[in-house]
Enzyme design. Structure first.
Site, PDB file in Angstrom:
ATOM      1  N   GLY A  12     -35.255  -1.165  19.522  1.00 56.08           N
ATOM      2  CA  GLY A  12     -34.580  -2.391  19.939  1.00 56.08           C
ATOM      3  C   GLY A  12     -33.154  -2.414  19.450  1.00 56.08           C
ATOM      4  O   GLY A  12     -32.641  -3.451  19.013  1.00 56.08           O
ATOM      5  N   SER A  14     -30.211  -1.977  20.957  1.00 53.72           N
ATOM      6  CA  SER A  14     -29.071  -2.211  21.847  1.00 53.72           C
ATOM      7  C   SER A  14     -28.477  -3.602  21.739  1.00 53.72           C
ATOM      8  O   SER A  14     -27.339  -3.824  22.166  1.00 53.72           O
ATOM      9  CB  SER A  14     -29.491  -1.959  23.310  1.00 53.72           C
ATOM     10  OG  SER A  14     -30.476  -2.896  23.720  1.00 53.72           O
ATOM     11  N   ARG A  15     -29.209  -4.556  21.171  1.00 48.55           N
ATOM     12  CA  ARG A  15     -28.743  -5.937  21.159  1.00 48.55           C
ATOM     13  C   ARG A  15     -29.153  -6.617  19.859  1.00 48.55           C
ATOM     14  O   ARG A  15     -30.021  -6.150  19.133  1.00 48.55           O
ATOM     15  CB  ARG A  15     -29.332  -6.714  22.347  1.00 48.55           C
ATOM     16  CG  ARG A  15     -28.952  -6.171  23.699  1.00 48.55           C
ATOM     17  CD  ARG A  15     -29.860  -6.702  24.798  1.00 48.55           C
ATOM     18  NE  ARG A  15     -29.826  -8.158  24.902  1.00 48.55           N
ATOM     19  CZ  ARG A  15     -30.732  -8.871  25.577  1.00 48.55           C
ATOM     20  NH1 ARG A  15     -31.729  -8.269  26.182  1.00 48.55           N
ATOM     21  NH2 ARG A  15     -30.618 -10.185  25.644  1.00 48.55           N
ATOM     22  N   VAL A  64     -41.907   0.536  23.177  1.00 50.24           N
ATOM     23  CA  VAL A  64     -42.685   0.859  21.983  1.00 50.24           C
ATOM     24  C   VAL A  64     -44.155   0.463  22.105  1.00 50.24           C
ATOM     25  O   VAL A  64     -44.984   0.918  21.306  1.00 50.24           O
ATOM     26  CB  VAL A  64     -42.085   0.204  20.722  1.00 50.24           C
ATOM     27  CG1 VAL A  64     -40.696   0.747  20.456  1.00 50.24           C
ATOM     28  CG2 VAL A  64     -42.096  -1.314  20.807  1.00 50.24           C
ATOM     29  N   SER A 150     -40.016 -11.306  10.002  1.00 54.40           N
ATOM     30  CA  SER A 150     -39.418 -12.615  10.253  1.00 54.40           C
ATOM     31  C   SER A 150     -39.981 -13.613   9.260  1.00 54.40           C
ATOM     32  O   SER A 150     -41.084 -13.414   8.718  1.00 54.40           O
ATOM     33  CB  SER A 150     -39.741 -13.078  11.681  1.00 54.40           C
ATOM     34  OG  SER A 150     -39.437 -14.448  11.870  1.00 54.40           O
ATOM     35  N   TYR A 163     -46.407 -15.158  18.271  1.00 59.92           N
ATOM     36  CA  TYR A 163     -45.277 -14.549  17.580  1.00 59.92           C
ATOM     37  C   TYR A 163     -45.522 -14.539  16.069  1.00 59.92           C
ATOM     38  O   TYR A 163     -45.304 -13.527  15.398  1.00 59.92           O
ATOM     39  CB  TYR A 163     -44.004 -15.329  17.917  1.00 59.92           C
ATOM     40  CG  TYR A 163     -42.733 -14.742  17.375  1.00 59.92           C
ATOM     41  CD1 TYR A 163     -42.067 -13.721  18.063  1.00 59.92           C
ATOM     42  CD2 TYR A 163     -42.172 -15.202  16.193  1.00 59.92           C
ATOM     43  CE1 TYR A 163     -40.884 -13.186  17.577  1.00 59.92           C
ATOM     44  CE2 TYR A 163     -40.992 -14.670  15.696  1.00 59.92           C
ATOM     45  CZ  TYR A 163     -40.349 -13.661  16.394  1.00 59.92           C
ATOM     46  OH  TYR A 163     -39.180 -13.121  15.907  1.00 59.92           O
ATOM     47  N   ALA A 166     -48.185 -11.967  15.081  1.00 58.17           N
ATOM     48  CA  ALA A 166     -47.648 -10.604  15.129  1.00 58.17           C
ATOM     49  C   ALA A 166     -46.792 -10.313  13.904  1.00 58.17           C
ATOM     50  O   ALA A 166     -46.887  -9.232  13.296  1.00 58.17           O
ATOM     51  CB  ALA A 166     -46.846 -10.401  16.407  1.00 58.17           C
TER      52      ALA A 166
END
Length: 260
Positions: A12, A14-15, A64, A150, A163, A166
């Site tokens: 991940g 690229s941003r 992924v 997170s 979320y 995970a």
């Protein structure tokens, strides 16, 4: 530029947070594999920035959550650079729609778990095997693995339960791999960002502006930036925490601090 430069895979990359990590690692002297899922243009832009710093960038489009894609990511890295010194598991998605826990769907749950948890769990397995062989061969000396989780690993948001589940799973993934890989000299770290200014948090900017600046949600009253997370990754990557593994590194403006 040297052929002996350390090499990092950033999923991940690229941003958002991933981009901040990539650029921080390049500034620290790493060649970087920029993994992306869909946005090839953004990945190309990041790759150009890496190369402008005098480092090498390899762009690999791979999902992924797909086993064959994960293996291709590892294979292309080894074929190009011959080594993996650092894996940064950063790729992740938010729910398509925030939905009350009692109305949440299995489809959303499966998507979040596949990308945010199963993907890094098994990519770490694949990279760990490669790193163990490289350590034995003397190709690398102190490889490391970073899992970006997170504050949602321990903070309940009832409108995005999938979320949170995970991210909580990633916390245990860090502990498991830290315990398993220590005998091979591979340290594993969890970096736990708080509220970071990215595309993902853009839609709720007004809410968090109020919480941060007016209600004191975090002791440090500002938004986090991708570079804040990148700096934490660089601390790990440059051997500043050699006697730590399984460590949680909070990059959250002090959100985790309990006060009365």
């Amino acid at each position: 530029m040297t052929a002996l430069a350390r090499v990092a895979i950033v999923t991940g990359g690229s941003r958002g947070i991933g981009r901040g990590i990539v650029l921080s690692l390049a500034a620290a002297g790493y060649d970087v594999v920029v993994n992306y899922a869909r946005n090839a243009t953004a990945a190309q832009q990041v790759g150009e920035q890496v190369e402008a710093m005098g480092r090498r960038a390899l762009l690999v489009g791979a999902d992924v959550s797909v086993s064959a894609d994960r293996q291709r990511l590892v294979d292309q890295t080894v074929a190009t650079f011959g080594r993996i010194d650092l894996l940064v598991n950063n790729a992740g998605v938010a729910p398509d729609v925030r939905t009350d826990l009692l109305d949440a769907t299995e489809e959303s749950f499966d998507r979040l778990i596949d990308i945010n948890l199963k993907g890094p769990y098994f990519l770490t397995q694949q990279v760990s095997r490669a790193m163990i062989d490289m350590v034995a061969a003397g190709t690398v000396t102190t490889p490391k693995i970073v899992i970006v989780s997170s504050i949602s690993a321990y903070t309940a948001s009832v409108n995005r339960g999938d979320y949170c589940v995970a991210k909580a799973g990633l916390a245990m993934t860090t502990q498991l791999y830290a315990a398993r890989l220590s005998e091979h000299g591979i340290n594993v770290y969890e970096i736990r960002p708080g509220i970071i200014a990215t595309d993902m948090t853009g839609p709720v900017q007004a809410k968090y502006d109020d919480l941060i600046f007016n209600q004191g949600l975090t002791p440090i009253r500002r938004w986090g930036q991708p570079d804040d997370v990148g700096r934490a990754v660089v601390a790990v990557a440059t051997d500043l925490l050699p006697f730590s593994t399984g460590q949680v590194i909070d990059v959250d403006g002090g959100f985790h601090v309990r006060t009365l």
